[in-house]
Design an enzyme around this catalytic site. Structure first.
Site, PDB file in Angstrom:
ATOM      1  N   HIS A 236       1.021  -1.122  -0.005  1.00  0.00           N
ATOM      2  CA  HIS A 236       0.064  -0.100  -0.062  1.00  0.00           C
ATOM      3  C   HIS A 236       1.004   1.428   0.023  1.00  0.00           C
ATOM      4  CE1 HIS A 236      -3.021   2.916   1.143  1.00  0.00           C
ATOM      5  NE2 HIS A 236      -3.903   2.015   0.712  1.00  0.00           N
ATOM      6  N   ARG A 287      -3.005   1.198  -4.251  1.00  0.00           N
ATOM      7  CA  ARG A 287      -2.708  -0.212  -4.150  1.00  0.00           C
ATOM      8  C   ARG A 287      -3.292  -0.667  -5.497  1.00  0.00           C
ATOM      9  NH1 ARG A 287      -6.842  -2.774   0.428  1.00  0.00           N
ATOM     10  NH2 ARG A 287      -7.964  -0.880   0.901  1.00  0.00           N
ATOM     11  N   LYS A 290      -7.114  -0.432  -7.248  1.00  0.00           N
ATOM     12  CA  LYS A 290      -8.098   0.638  -6.435  1.00  0.00           C
ATOM     13  C   LYS A 290      -7.900   1.880  -6.978  1.00  0.00           C
ATOM     14  CE  LYS A 290      -9.905  -0.146  -3.168  1.00  0.00           C
ATOM     15  NZ  LYS A 290     -10.125  -0.043  -1.797  1.00  0.00           N
ATOM     16  N   ASP A 293      -6.397   8.851  -5.862  1.00  0.00           N
ATOM     17  CA  ASP A 293      -6.676   9.351  -4.520  1.00  0.00           C
ATOM     18  C   ASP A 293      -5.813  10.430  -4.402  1.00  0.00           C
ATOM     19  OD1 ASP A 293      -7.037  10.401  -1.990  1.00  0.00           O
ATOM     20  OD2 ASP A 293      -7.755   8.390  -1.076  1.00  0.00           O
ATOM     21  N   CYS A 295      -4.443  12.035  -1.877  1.00  0.00           N
ATOM     22  CA  CYS A 295      -3.534  11.948  -0.891  1.00  0.00           C
ATOM     23  C   CYS A 295      -2.302  10.924  -1.194  1.00  0.00           C
ATOM     24  CB  CYS A 295      -3.996  11.222   0.402  1.00  0.00           C
ATOM     25  SG  CYS A 295      -4.629   9.499   0.286  1.00  0.00           S
ATOM     26  N   TYR A 296      -2.374  10.110  -2.077  1.00  0.00           N
ATOM     27  CA  TYR A 296      -1.212   9.502  -2.767  1.00  0.00           C
ATOM     28  C   TYR A 296      -0.171  10.334  -3.470  1.00  0.00           C
ATOM     29  CZ  TYR A 296      -4.354   5.776  -0.940  1.00  0.00           C
ATOM     30  OH  TYR A 296      -4.764   5.092  -0.117  1.00  0.00           O
ATOM     31  N   ASP A 377      -9.608  13.854  -2.121  1.00  0.00           N
ATOM     32  CA  ASP A 377      -9.452  12.606  -2.561  1.00  0.00           C
ATOM     33  C   ASP A 377      -9.814  12.754  -4.031  1.00  0.00           C
ATOM     34  OD1 ASP A 377     -10.206  10.241  -3.554  1.00  0.00           O
ATOM     35  OD2 ASP A 377     -10.933   9.459  -1.581  1.00  0.00           O
ATOM     36  N   ASP A 384     -10.867  18.061   2.761  1.00  0.00           N
ATOM     37  CA  ASP A 384     -10.485  17.882   4.071  1.00  0.00           C
ATOM     38  C   ASP A 384      -9.136  18.131   4.555  1.00  0.00           C
ATOM     39  OD1 ASP A 384      -9.064  15.125   4.252  1.00  0.00           O
ATOM     40  OD2 ASP A 384     -10.659  14.919   2.624  1.00  0.00           O
ATOM     41  N   HIS A 387      -6.593  15.262   3.120  1.00  0.00           N
ATOM     42  CA  HIS A 387      -6.216  15.461   1.607  1.00  0.00           C
ATOM     43  C   HIS A 387      -5.722  16.896   1.280  1.00  0.00           C
ATOM     44  CE1 HIS A 387      -8.693  11.780   1.725  1.00  0.00           C
ATOM     45  NE2 HIS A 387      -7.924  11.524   0.933  1.00  0.00           N
TER      46      HIS A 387
HETATM   47  C1  FPP Z   1      -6.877   2.120   2.819  1.00  0.00           C
HETATM   48  O1  FPP Z   1      -7.635   3.016   2.840  1.00  0.00           O
HETATM   49  C2  FPP Z   1      -5.554   2.823   3.780  1.00  0.00           C
HETATM   50  C3  FPP Z   1      -4.853   2.435   4.794  1.00  0.00           C
HETATM   51  C4  FPP Z   1      -5.208   0.952   5.360  1.00  0.00           C
HETATM   52  C5  FPP Z   1      -3.904   3.304   5.651  1.00  0.00           C
HETATM   53  C6  FPP Z   1      -2.833   4.083   4.486  1.00  0.00           C
HETATM   54  C7  FPP Z   1      -1.690   4.515   5.242  1.00  0.00           C
HETATM   55  C8  FPP Z   1      -1.417   5.804   5.104  1.00  0.00           C
HETATM   56  C9  FPP Z   1      -2.203   6.684   4.096  1.00  0.00           C
HETATM   57  C10 FPP Z   1      -0.157   6.379   5.461  1.00  0.00           C
HETATM   58  C11 FPP Z   1      -0.391   7.269   6.775  1.00  0.00           C
HETATM   59  C12 FPP Z   1       0.859   7.499   7.479  1.00  0.00           C
HETATM   60  C13 FPP Z   1       1.066   8.113   8.501  1.00  0.00           C
HETATM   61  C14 FPP Z   1       2.368   8.742   8.856  1.00  0.00           C
HETATM   62  C15 FPP Z   1      -0.176   8.276   9.476  1.00  0.00           C
HETATM   63  P1  FPP Z   1      -8.986   2.740   2.014  1.00  0.00           P
HETATM   64  O2  FPP Z   1      -9.184   1.352   1.543  1.00  0.00           O
HETATM   65  O3  FPP Z   1      -9.755   3.871   2.275  1.00  0.00           O
HETATM   66  O4  FPP Z   1      -7.901   3.285   0.517  1.00  0.00           O
HETATM   67  P2  FPP Z   1      -7.627   2.661  -0.854  1.00  0.00           P
HETATM   68  O5  FPP Z   1      -8.673   2.121  -1.409  1.00  0.00           O
HETATM   69  O6  FPP Z   1      -6.954   3.910  -1.476  1.00  0.00           O
HETATM   70  O7  FPP Z   1      -6.546   2.005  -0.505  1.00  0.00           O
HETATM   71 ZN    ZN Z   2      -6.929   9.649   0.417  1.00  0.00          ZN
END
Ligand code: FPP
Ligand code: ZN
Length: 490
Positions: A236, A287, A290, A293, A295-296, A377, A384, A387
């Site tokens: 991830h 990932r 998926k 977004d 934040c990535y 996002d 927010d 993001h």
């Molecule tokens: C999946 O969310 C996201 C996570 C399980 C956590 C991801 C980790 C970070 C963003 C790092 C944070 C870092 C610090 C230092 C606190 P989702 O299933 O909603 O999103 P997705 O579909 O994009 O994977």
């Molecule tokens: Zn995000």
């Protein structure tokens, strides 16, 4: 109908493929067109949105984030710094006093007053203090109880080199990253603290190349196994950033006998694969299979710079030009330049860095900005605090090329003074120099819109401005840090 190719589907739709199609449909409406002109960075709207949250307080929907008060503070202050703005001295002092109310009497910071210390809250509090704090009485920095902080860190250390995020909490590479950032900033990094940690981090790399949250390679039902088992969990972007940045931070503590390594080539391949296609506006996903977004933009887009500390070159295919800092257009590899019109915005087939910097900027500017301020996002979501920082830091990492510099390393080394009696002076010195050796490469900044969209460059490991990093580390290591001549950071 979009001019860009949708992700191919077969005749067996799933929730995932339907959602992907809907997302592409929505995103394609944000591709600039005569009715929807290319958006510049709406700096004023974002500043007003951030200041409103800070001064008037967050809307009630943030109540569920009561245990994340340090994060709300860090995301807001750091977003202001990225936008080249800062608080006045009265509001700075209020922020310092609020942050210090989260320090736990036995060390570390909690998510709010009286809340148990947590590695993530500790990172957010200390990095918020990097933004607004100062040395001396009332300034926050000298009121951090470093001795108790170190004891808190040791209290969450596990036999396999990992750390739980709090006492009796879970192991997660986010916590390891947070601990290592704070330990590095505050001069608390020791061989004792990081013993076994490189091996644990390496064990979190999955077959895909990215990193998962925690592999627990040596633990099963509370017993310690004699040989590691395969990684648990899925690669991830968030965990990958944390694991890679942690790896970079403890590089100087990794001579043999650790003898472990990560697969950088496989990691690079995975990072590259996380960038979305044209119809996804070049944003990053966290990932495989998926959605993109905002934040990535930071967790994955920002990770490429870290590879340069591991010897991976930026793969530049064109020399930076002296005028590129102010150039409004993006030169394509064939020498043709593409103005910002939808029919001609094609992503260059040979990017000028390891990821497509132009595409990422487009995602943040066209899809990430909420029209009434703050970033998000993806559309049609609202903005927010989290993001907003993720999008802005990602945009900054796509605008600037921040890289480790031999010259900067030499300048810092020249001013280094041995000022403590410790057995690991060389590692302490290397950790300091490695952390501060990053520079924004002159002439290599590029903007999809114009240089009016310029953000401050971020430190690739800490997500702080270079100036805040220099000042805080200079203070805690009691070292003189040579000034940076190039850039204005608040
Ligand atoms: C999946 O969310 C996201 C996570 C399980 C956590 C991801 C980790 C970070 C963003 C790092 C944070 C870092 C610090 C230092 C606190 P989702 O299933 O909603 O999103 P997705 O579909 O994009 O994977
Ligand atoms: Zn995000």
């Amino acid at each position: 109908m979009s001019i860009y190719r949708p992700t191919p589907t077969d005749s067996f739709p799933t929730d995932t493929s339907v959602l992907q199609g809907e997302t592409e449909e929505t995103l394609s409406k944000h591709i600039p067109s005569p009715e929807y002109p290319a958006q510049p960075l709406n700096r004023n709207a974002h500043l007003q949105w951030l200041v409103r949250n800070m001064v008037q307080g967050f809307p009630t929907r943030y109540t569920s984030q009561d245990a994340s008060q340090p994060w709300l503070m860090f995301w807001t202050l750091q977003s202001l710094s990225t936008l080249q703005a800062g608080l006045d001295s009265g509001n700075k002092q209020k922020a310092i006093d609020t942050i210090m109310s989260w320090q736990y009497p036995e060390g570390g910071f909690g998510g709010g007053p009286g809340q148990a210390p947590h590695l993530l809250a500790t990172y957010a509090s200390v990095c918020a203090l990097a933004n607004v704090g100062r040395p001396g009485p009332g300034g926050g920095w000298d009121e951090i109880d470093r001795e108790k902080m170190y004891k808190f860190f040791l209290s969450v250390k596990q036999a396999d080199g990992s750390f739980t995020v709090m006492r009796h909490g879970e192991v997660d590479v986010r916590g390891i990253y947070c601990l290592l950032v704070v330990a590095t900033l505050l001069d608390l990094l020791t061989p004792e603290l990081v013993a076994g940690t490189p091996a644990f981090l390496a064990s979190c790399q999955t077959y895909e190349g990215g990193f998962s949250s925690s592999s627990q390679p040596y633990f099963s039902s509370g017993t310690l196994l004699s040989s590691p088992r395969p990684p648990l969990g899925e690669a991830h972007g968030g965990y990958t950033f944390c694991a890679l940045a942690s790896w970079v931070l403890i590089k100087s503590f990794q001579p043999p006998p650790y003898g472990v390594d990560i697969d950088v080539k496989r990691l690079l391949r995975w990072l590259v694969m996380m960038q979305g296609s044209e119809i996804e506006l070049g944003g990053f996903k966290g990932r495989t299979n998926k959605l993109v977004d905002g934040c990535y933009s930071w967790w994955v887009g920002g990770a490429f710079a870290l590879l340069e500390m591991l010897g991976m070159p930026a793969a530049r295919t064109e020399a930076p030009t002296a005028h590129s800092d102010t150039d409004d257009e993006w030169d394509d590899v064939d020498g043709q330049s593409y103005p910002l019109r939808p029919s001609v915005v094609q992503y260059s087939t040979v990017p000028d860095t390891l990821f497509n910097r132009k595409a990422l900027q487009e995602y943040v500017l066209y899809a990430g900005q909420h029209p009434t301020g703050g970033l998000r996002d993806k559309p049609p979501k609202t903005s927010d605090a989290y993001h907003t920082l993720g999008c802005l830091s990602g945009l900054a990492s796509a605008q600037h090329h921040v890289t480790p510099s031999t010259r900067r390393r030499e300048e810092i080394t020249l001013l280094w003074e041995s000022n403590t009696e410790c057995a690991f002076t060389e590692q302490r010195k290397s950790a300091f120099i490695d952390a501060l050796a990053w520079v924004e490469e002159e002439g290599a900044s590029k903007y999809v819109g114009s240089s009016a969209d310029r953000l401050n460059a971020m430190h690739p490991v800490f997500n702080l401005t270079m100036t805040h990093t220099d000042t805080m580390m200079g203070h805690f290591y009691q070292q003189t840090v040579p000034p940076r001549l190039m850039r204005r950071n608040v």
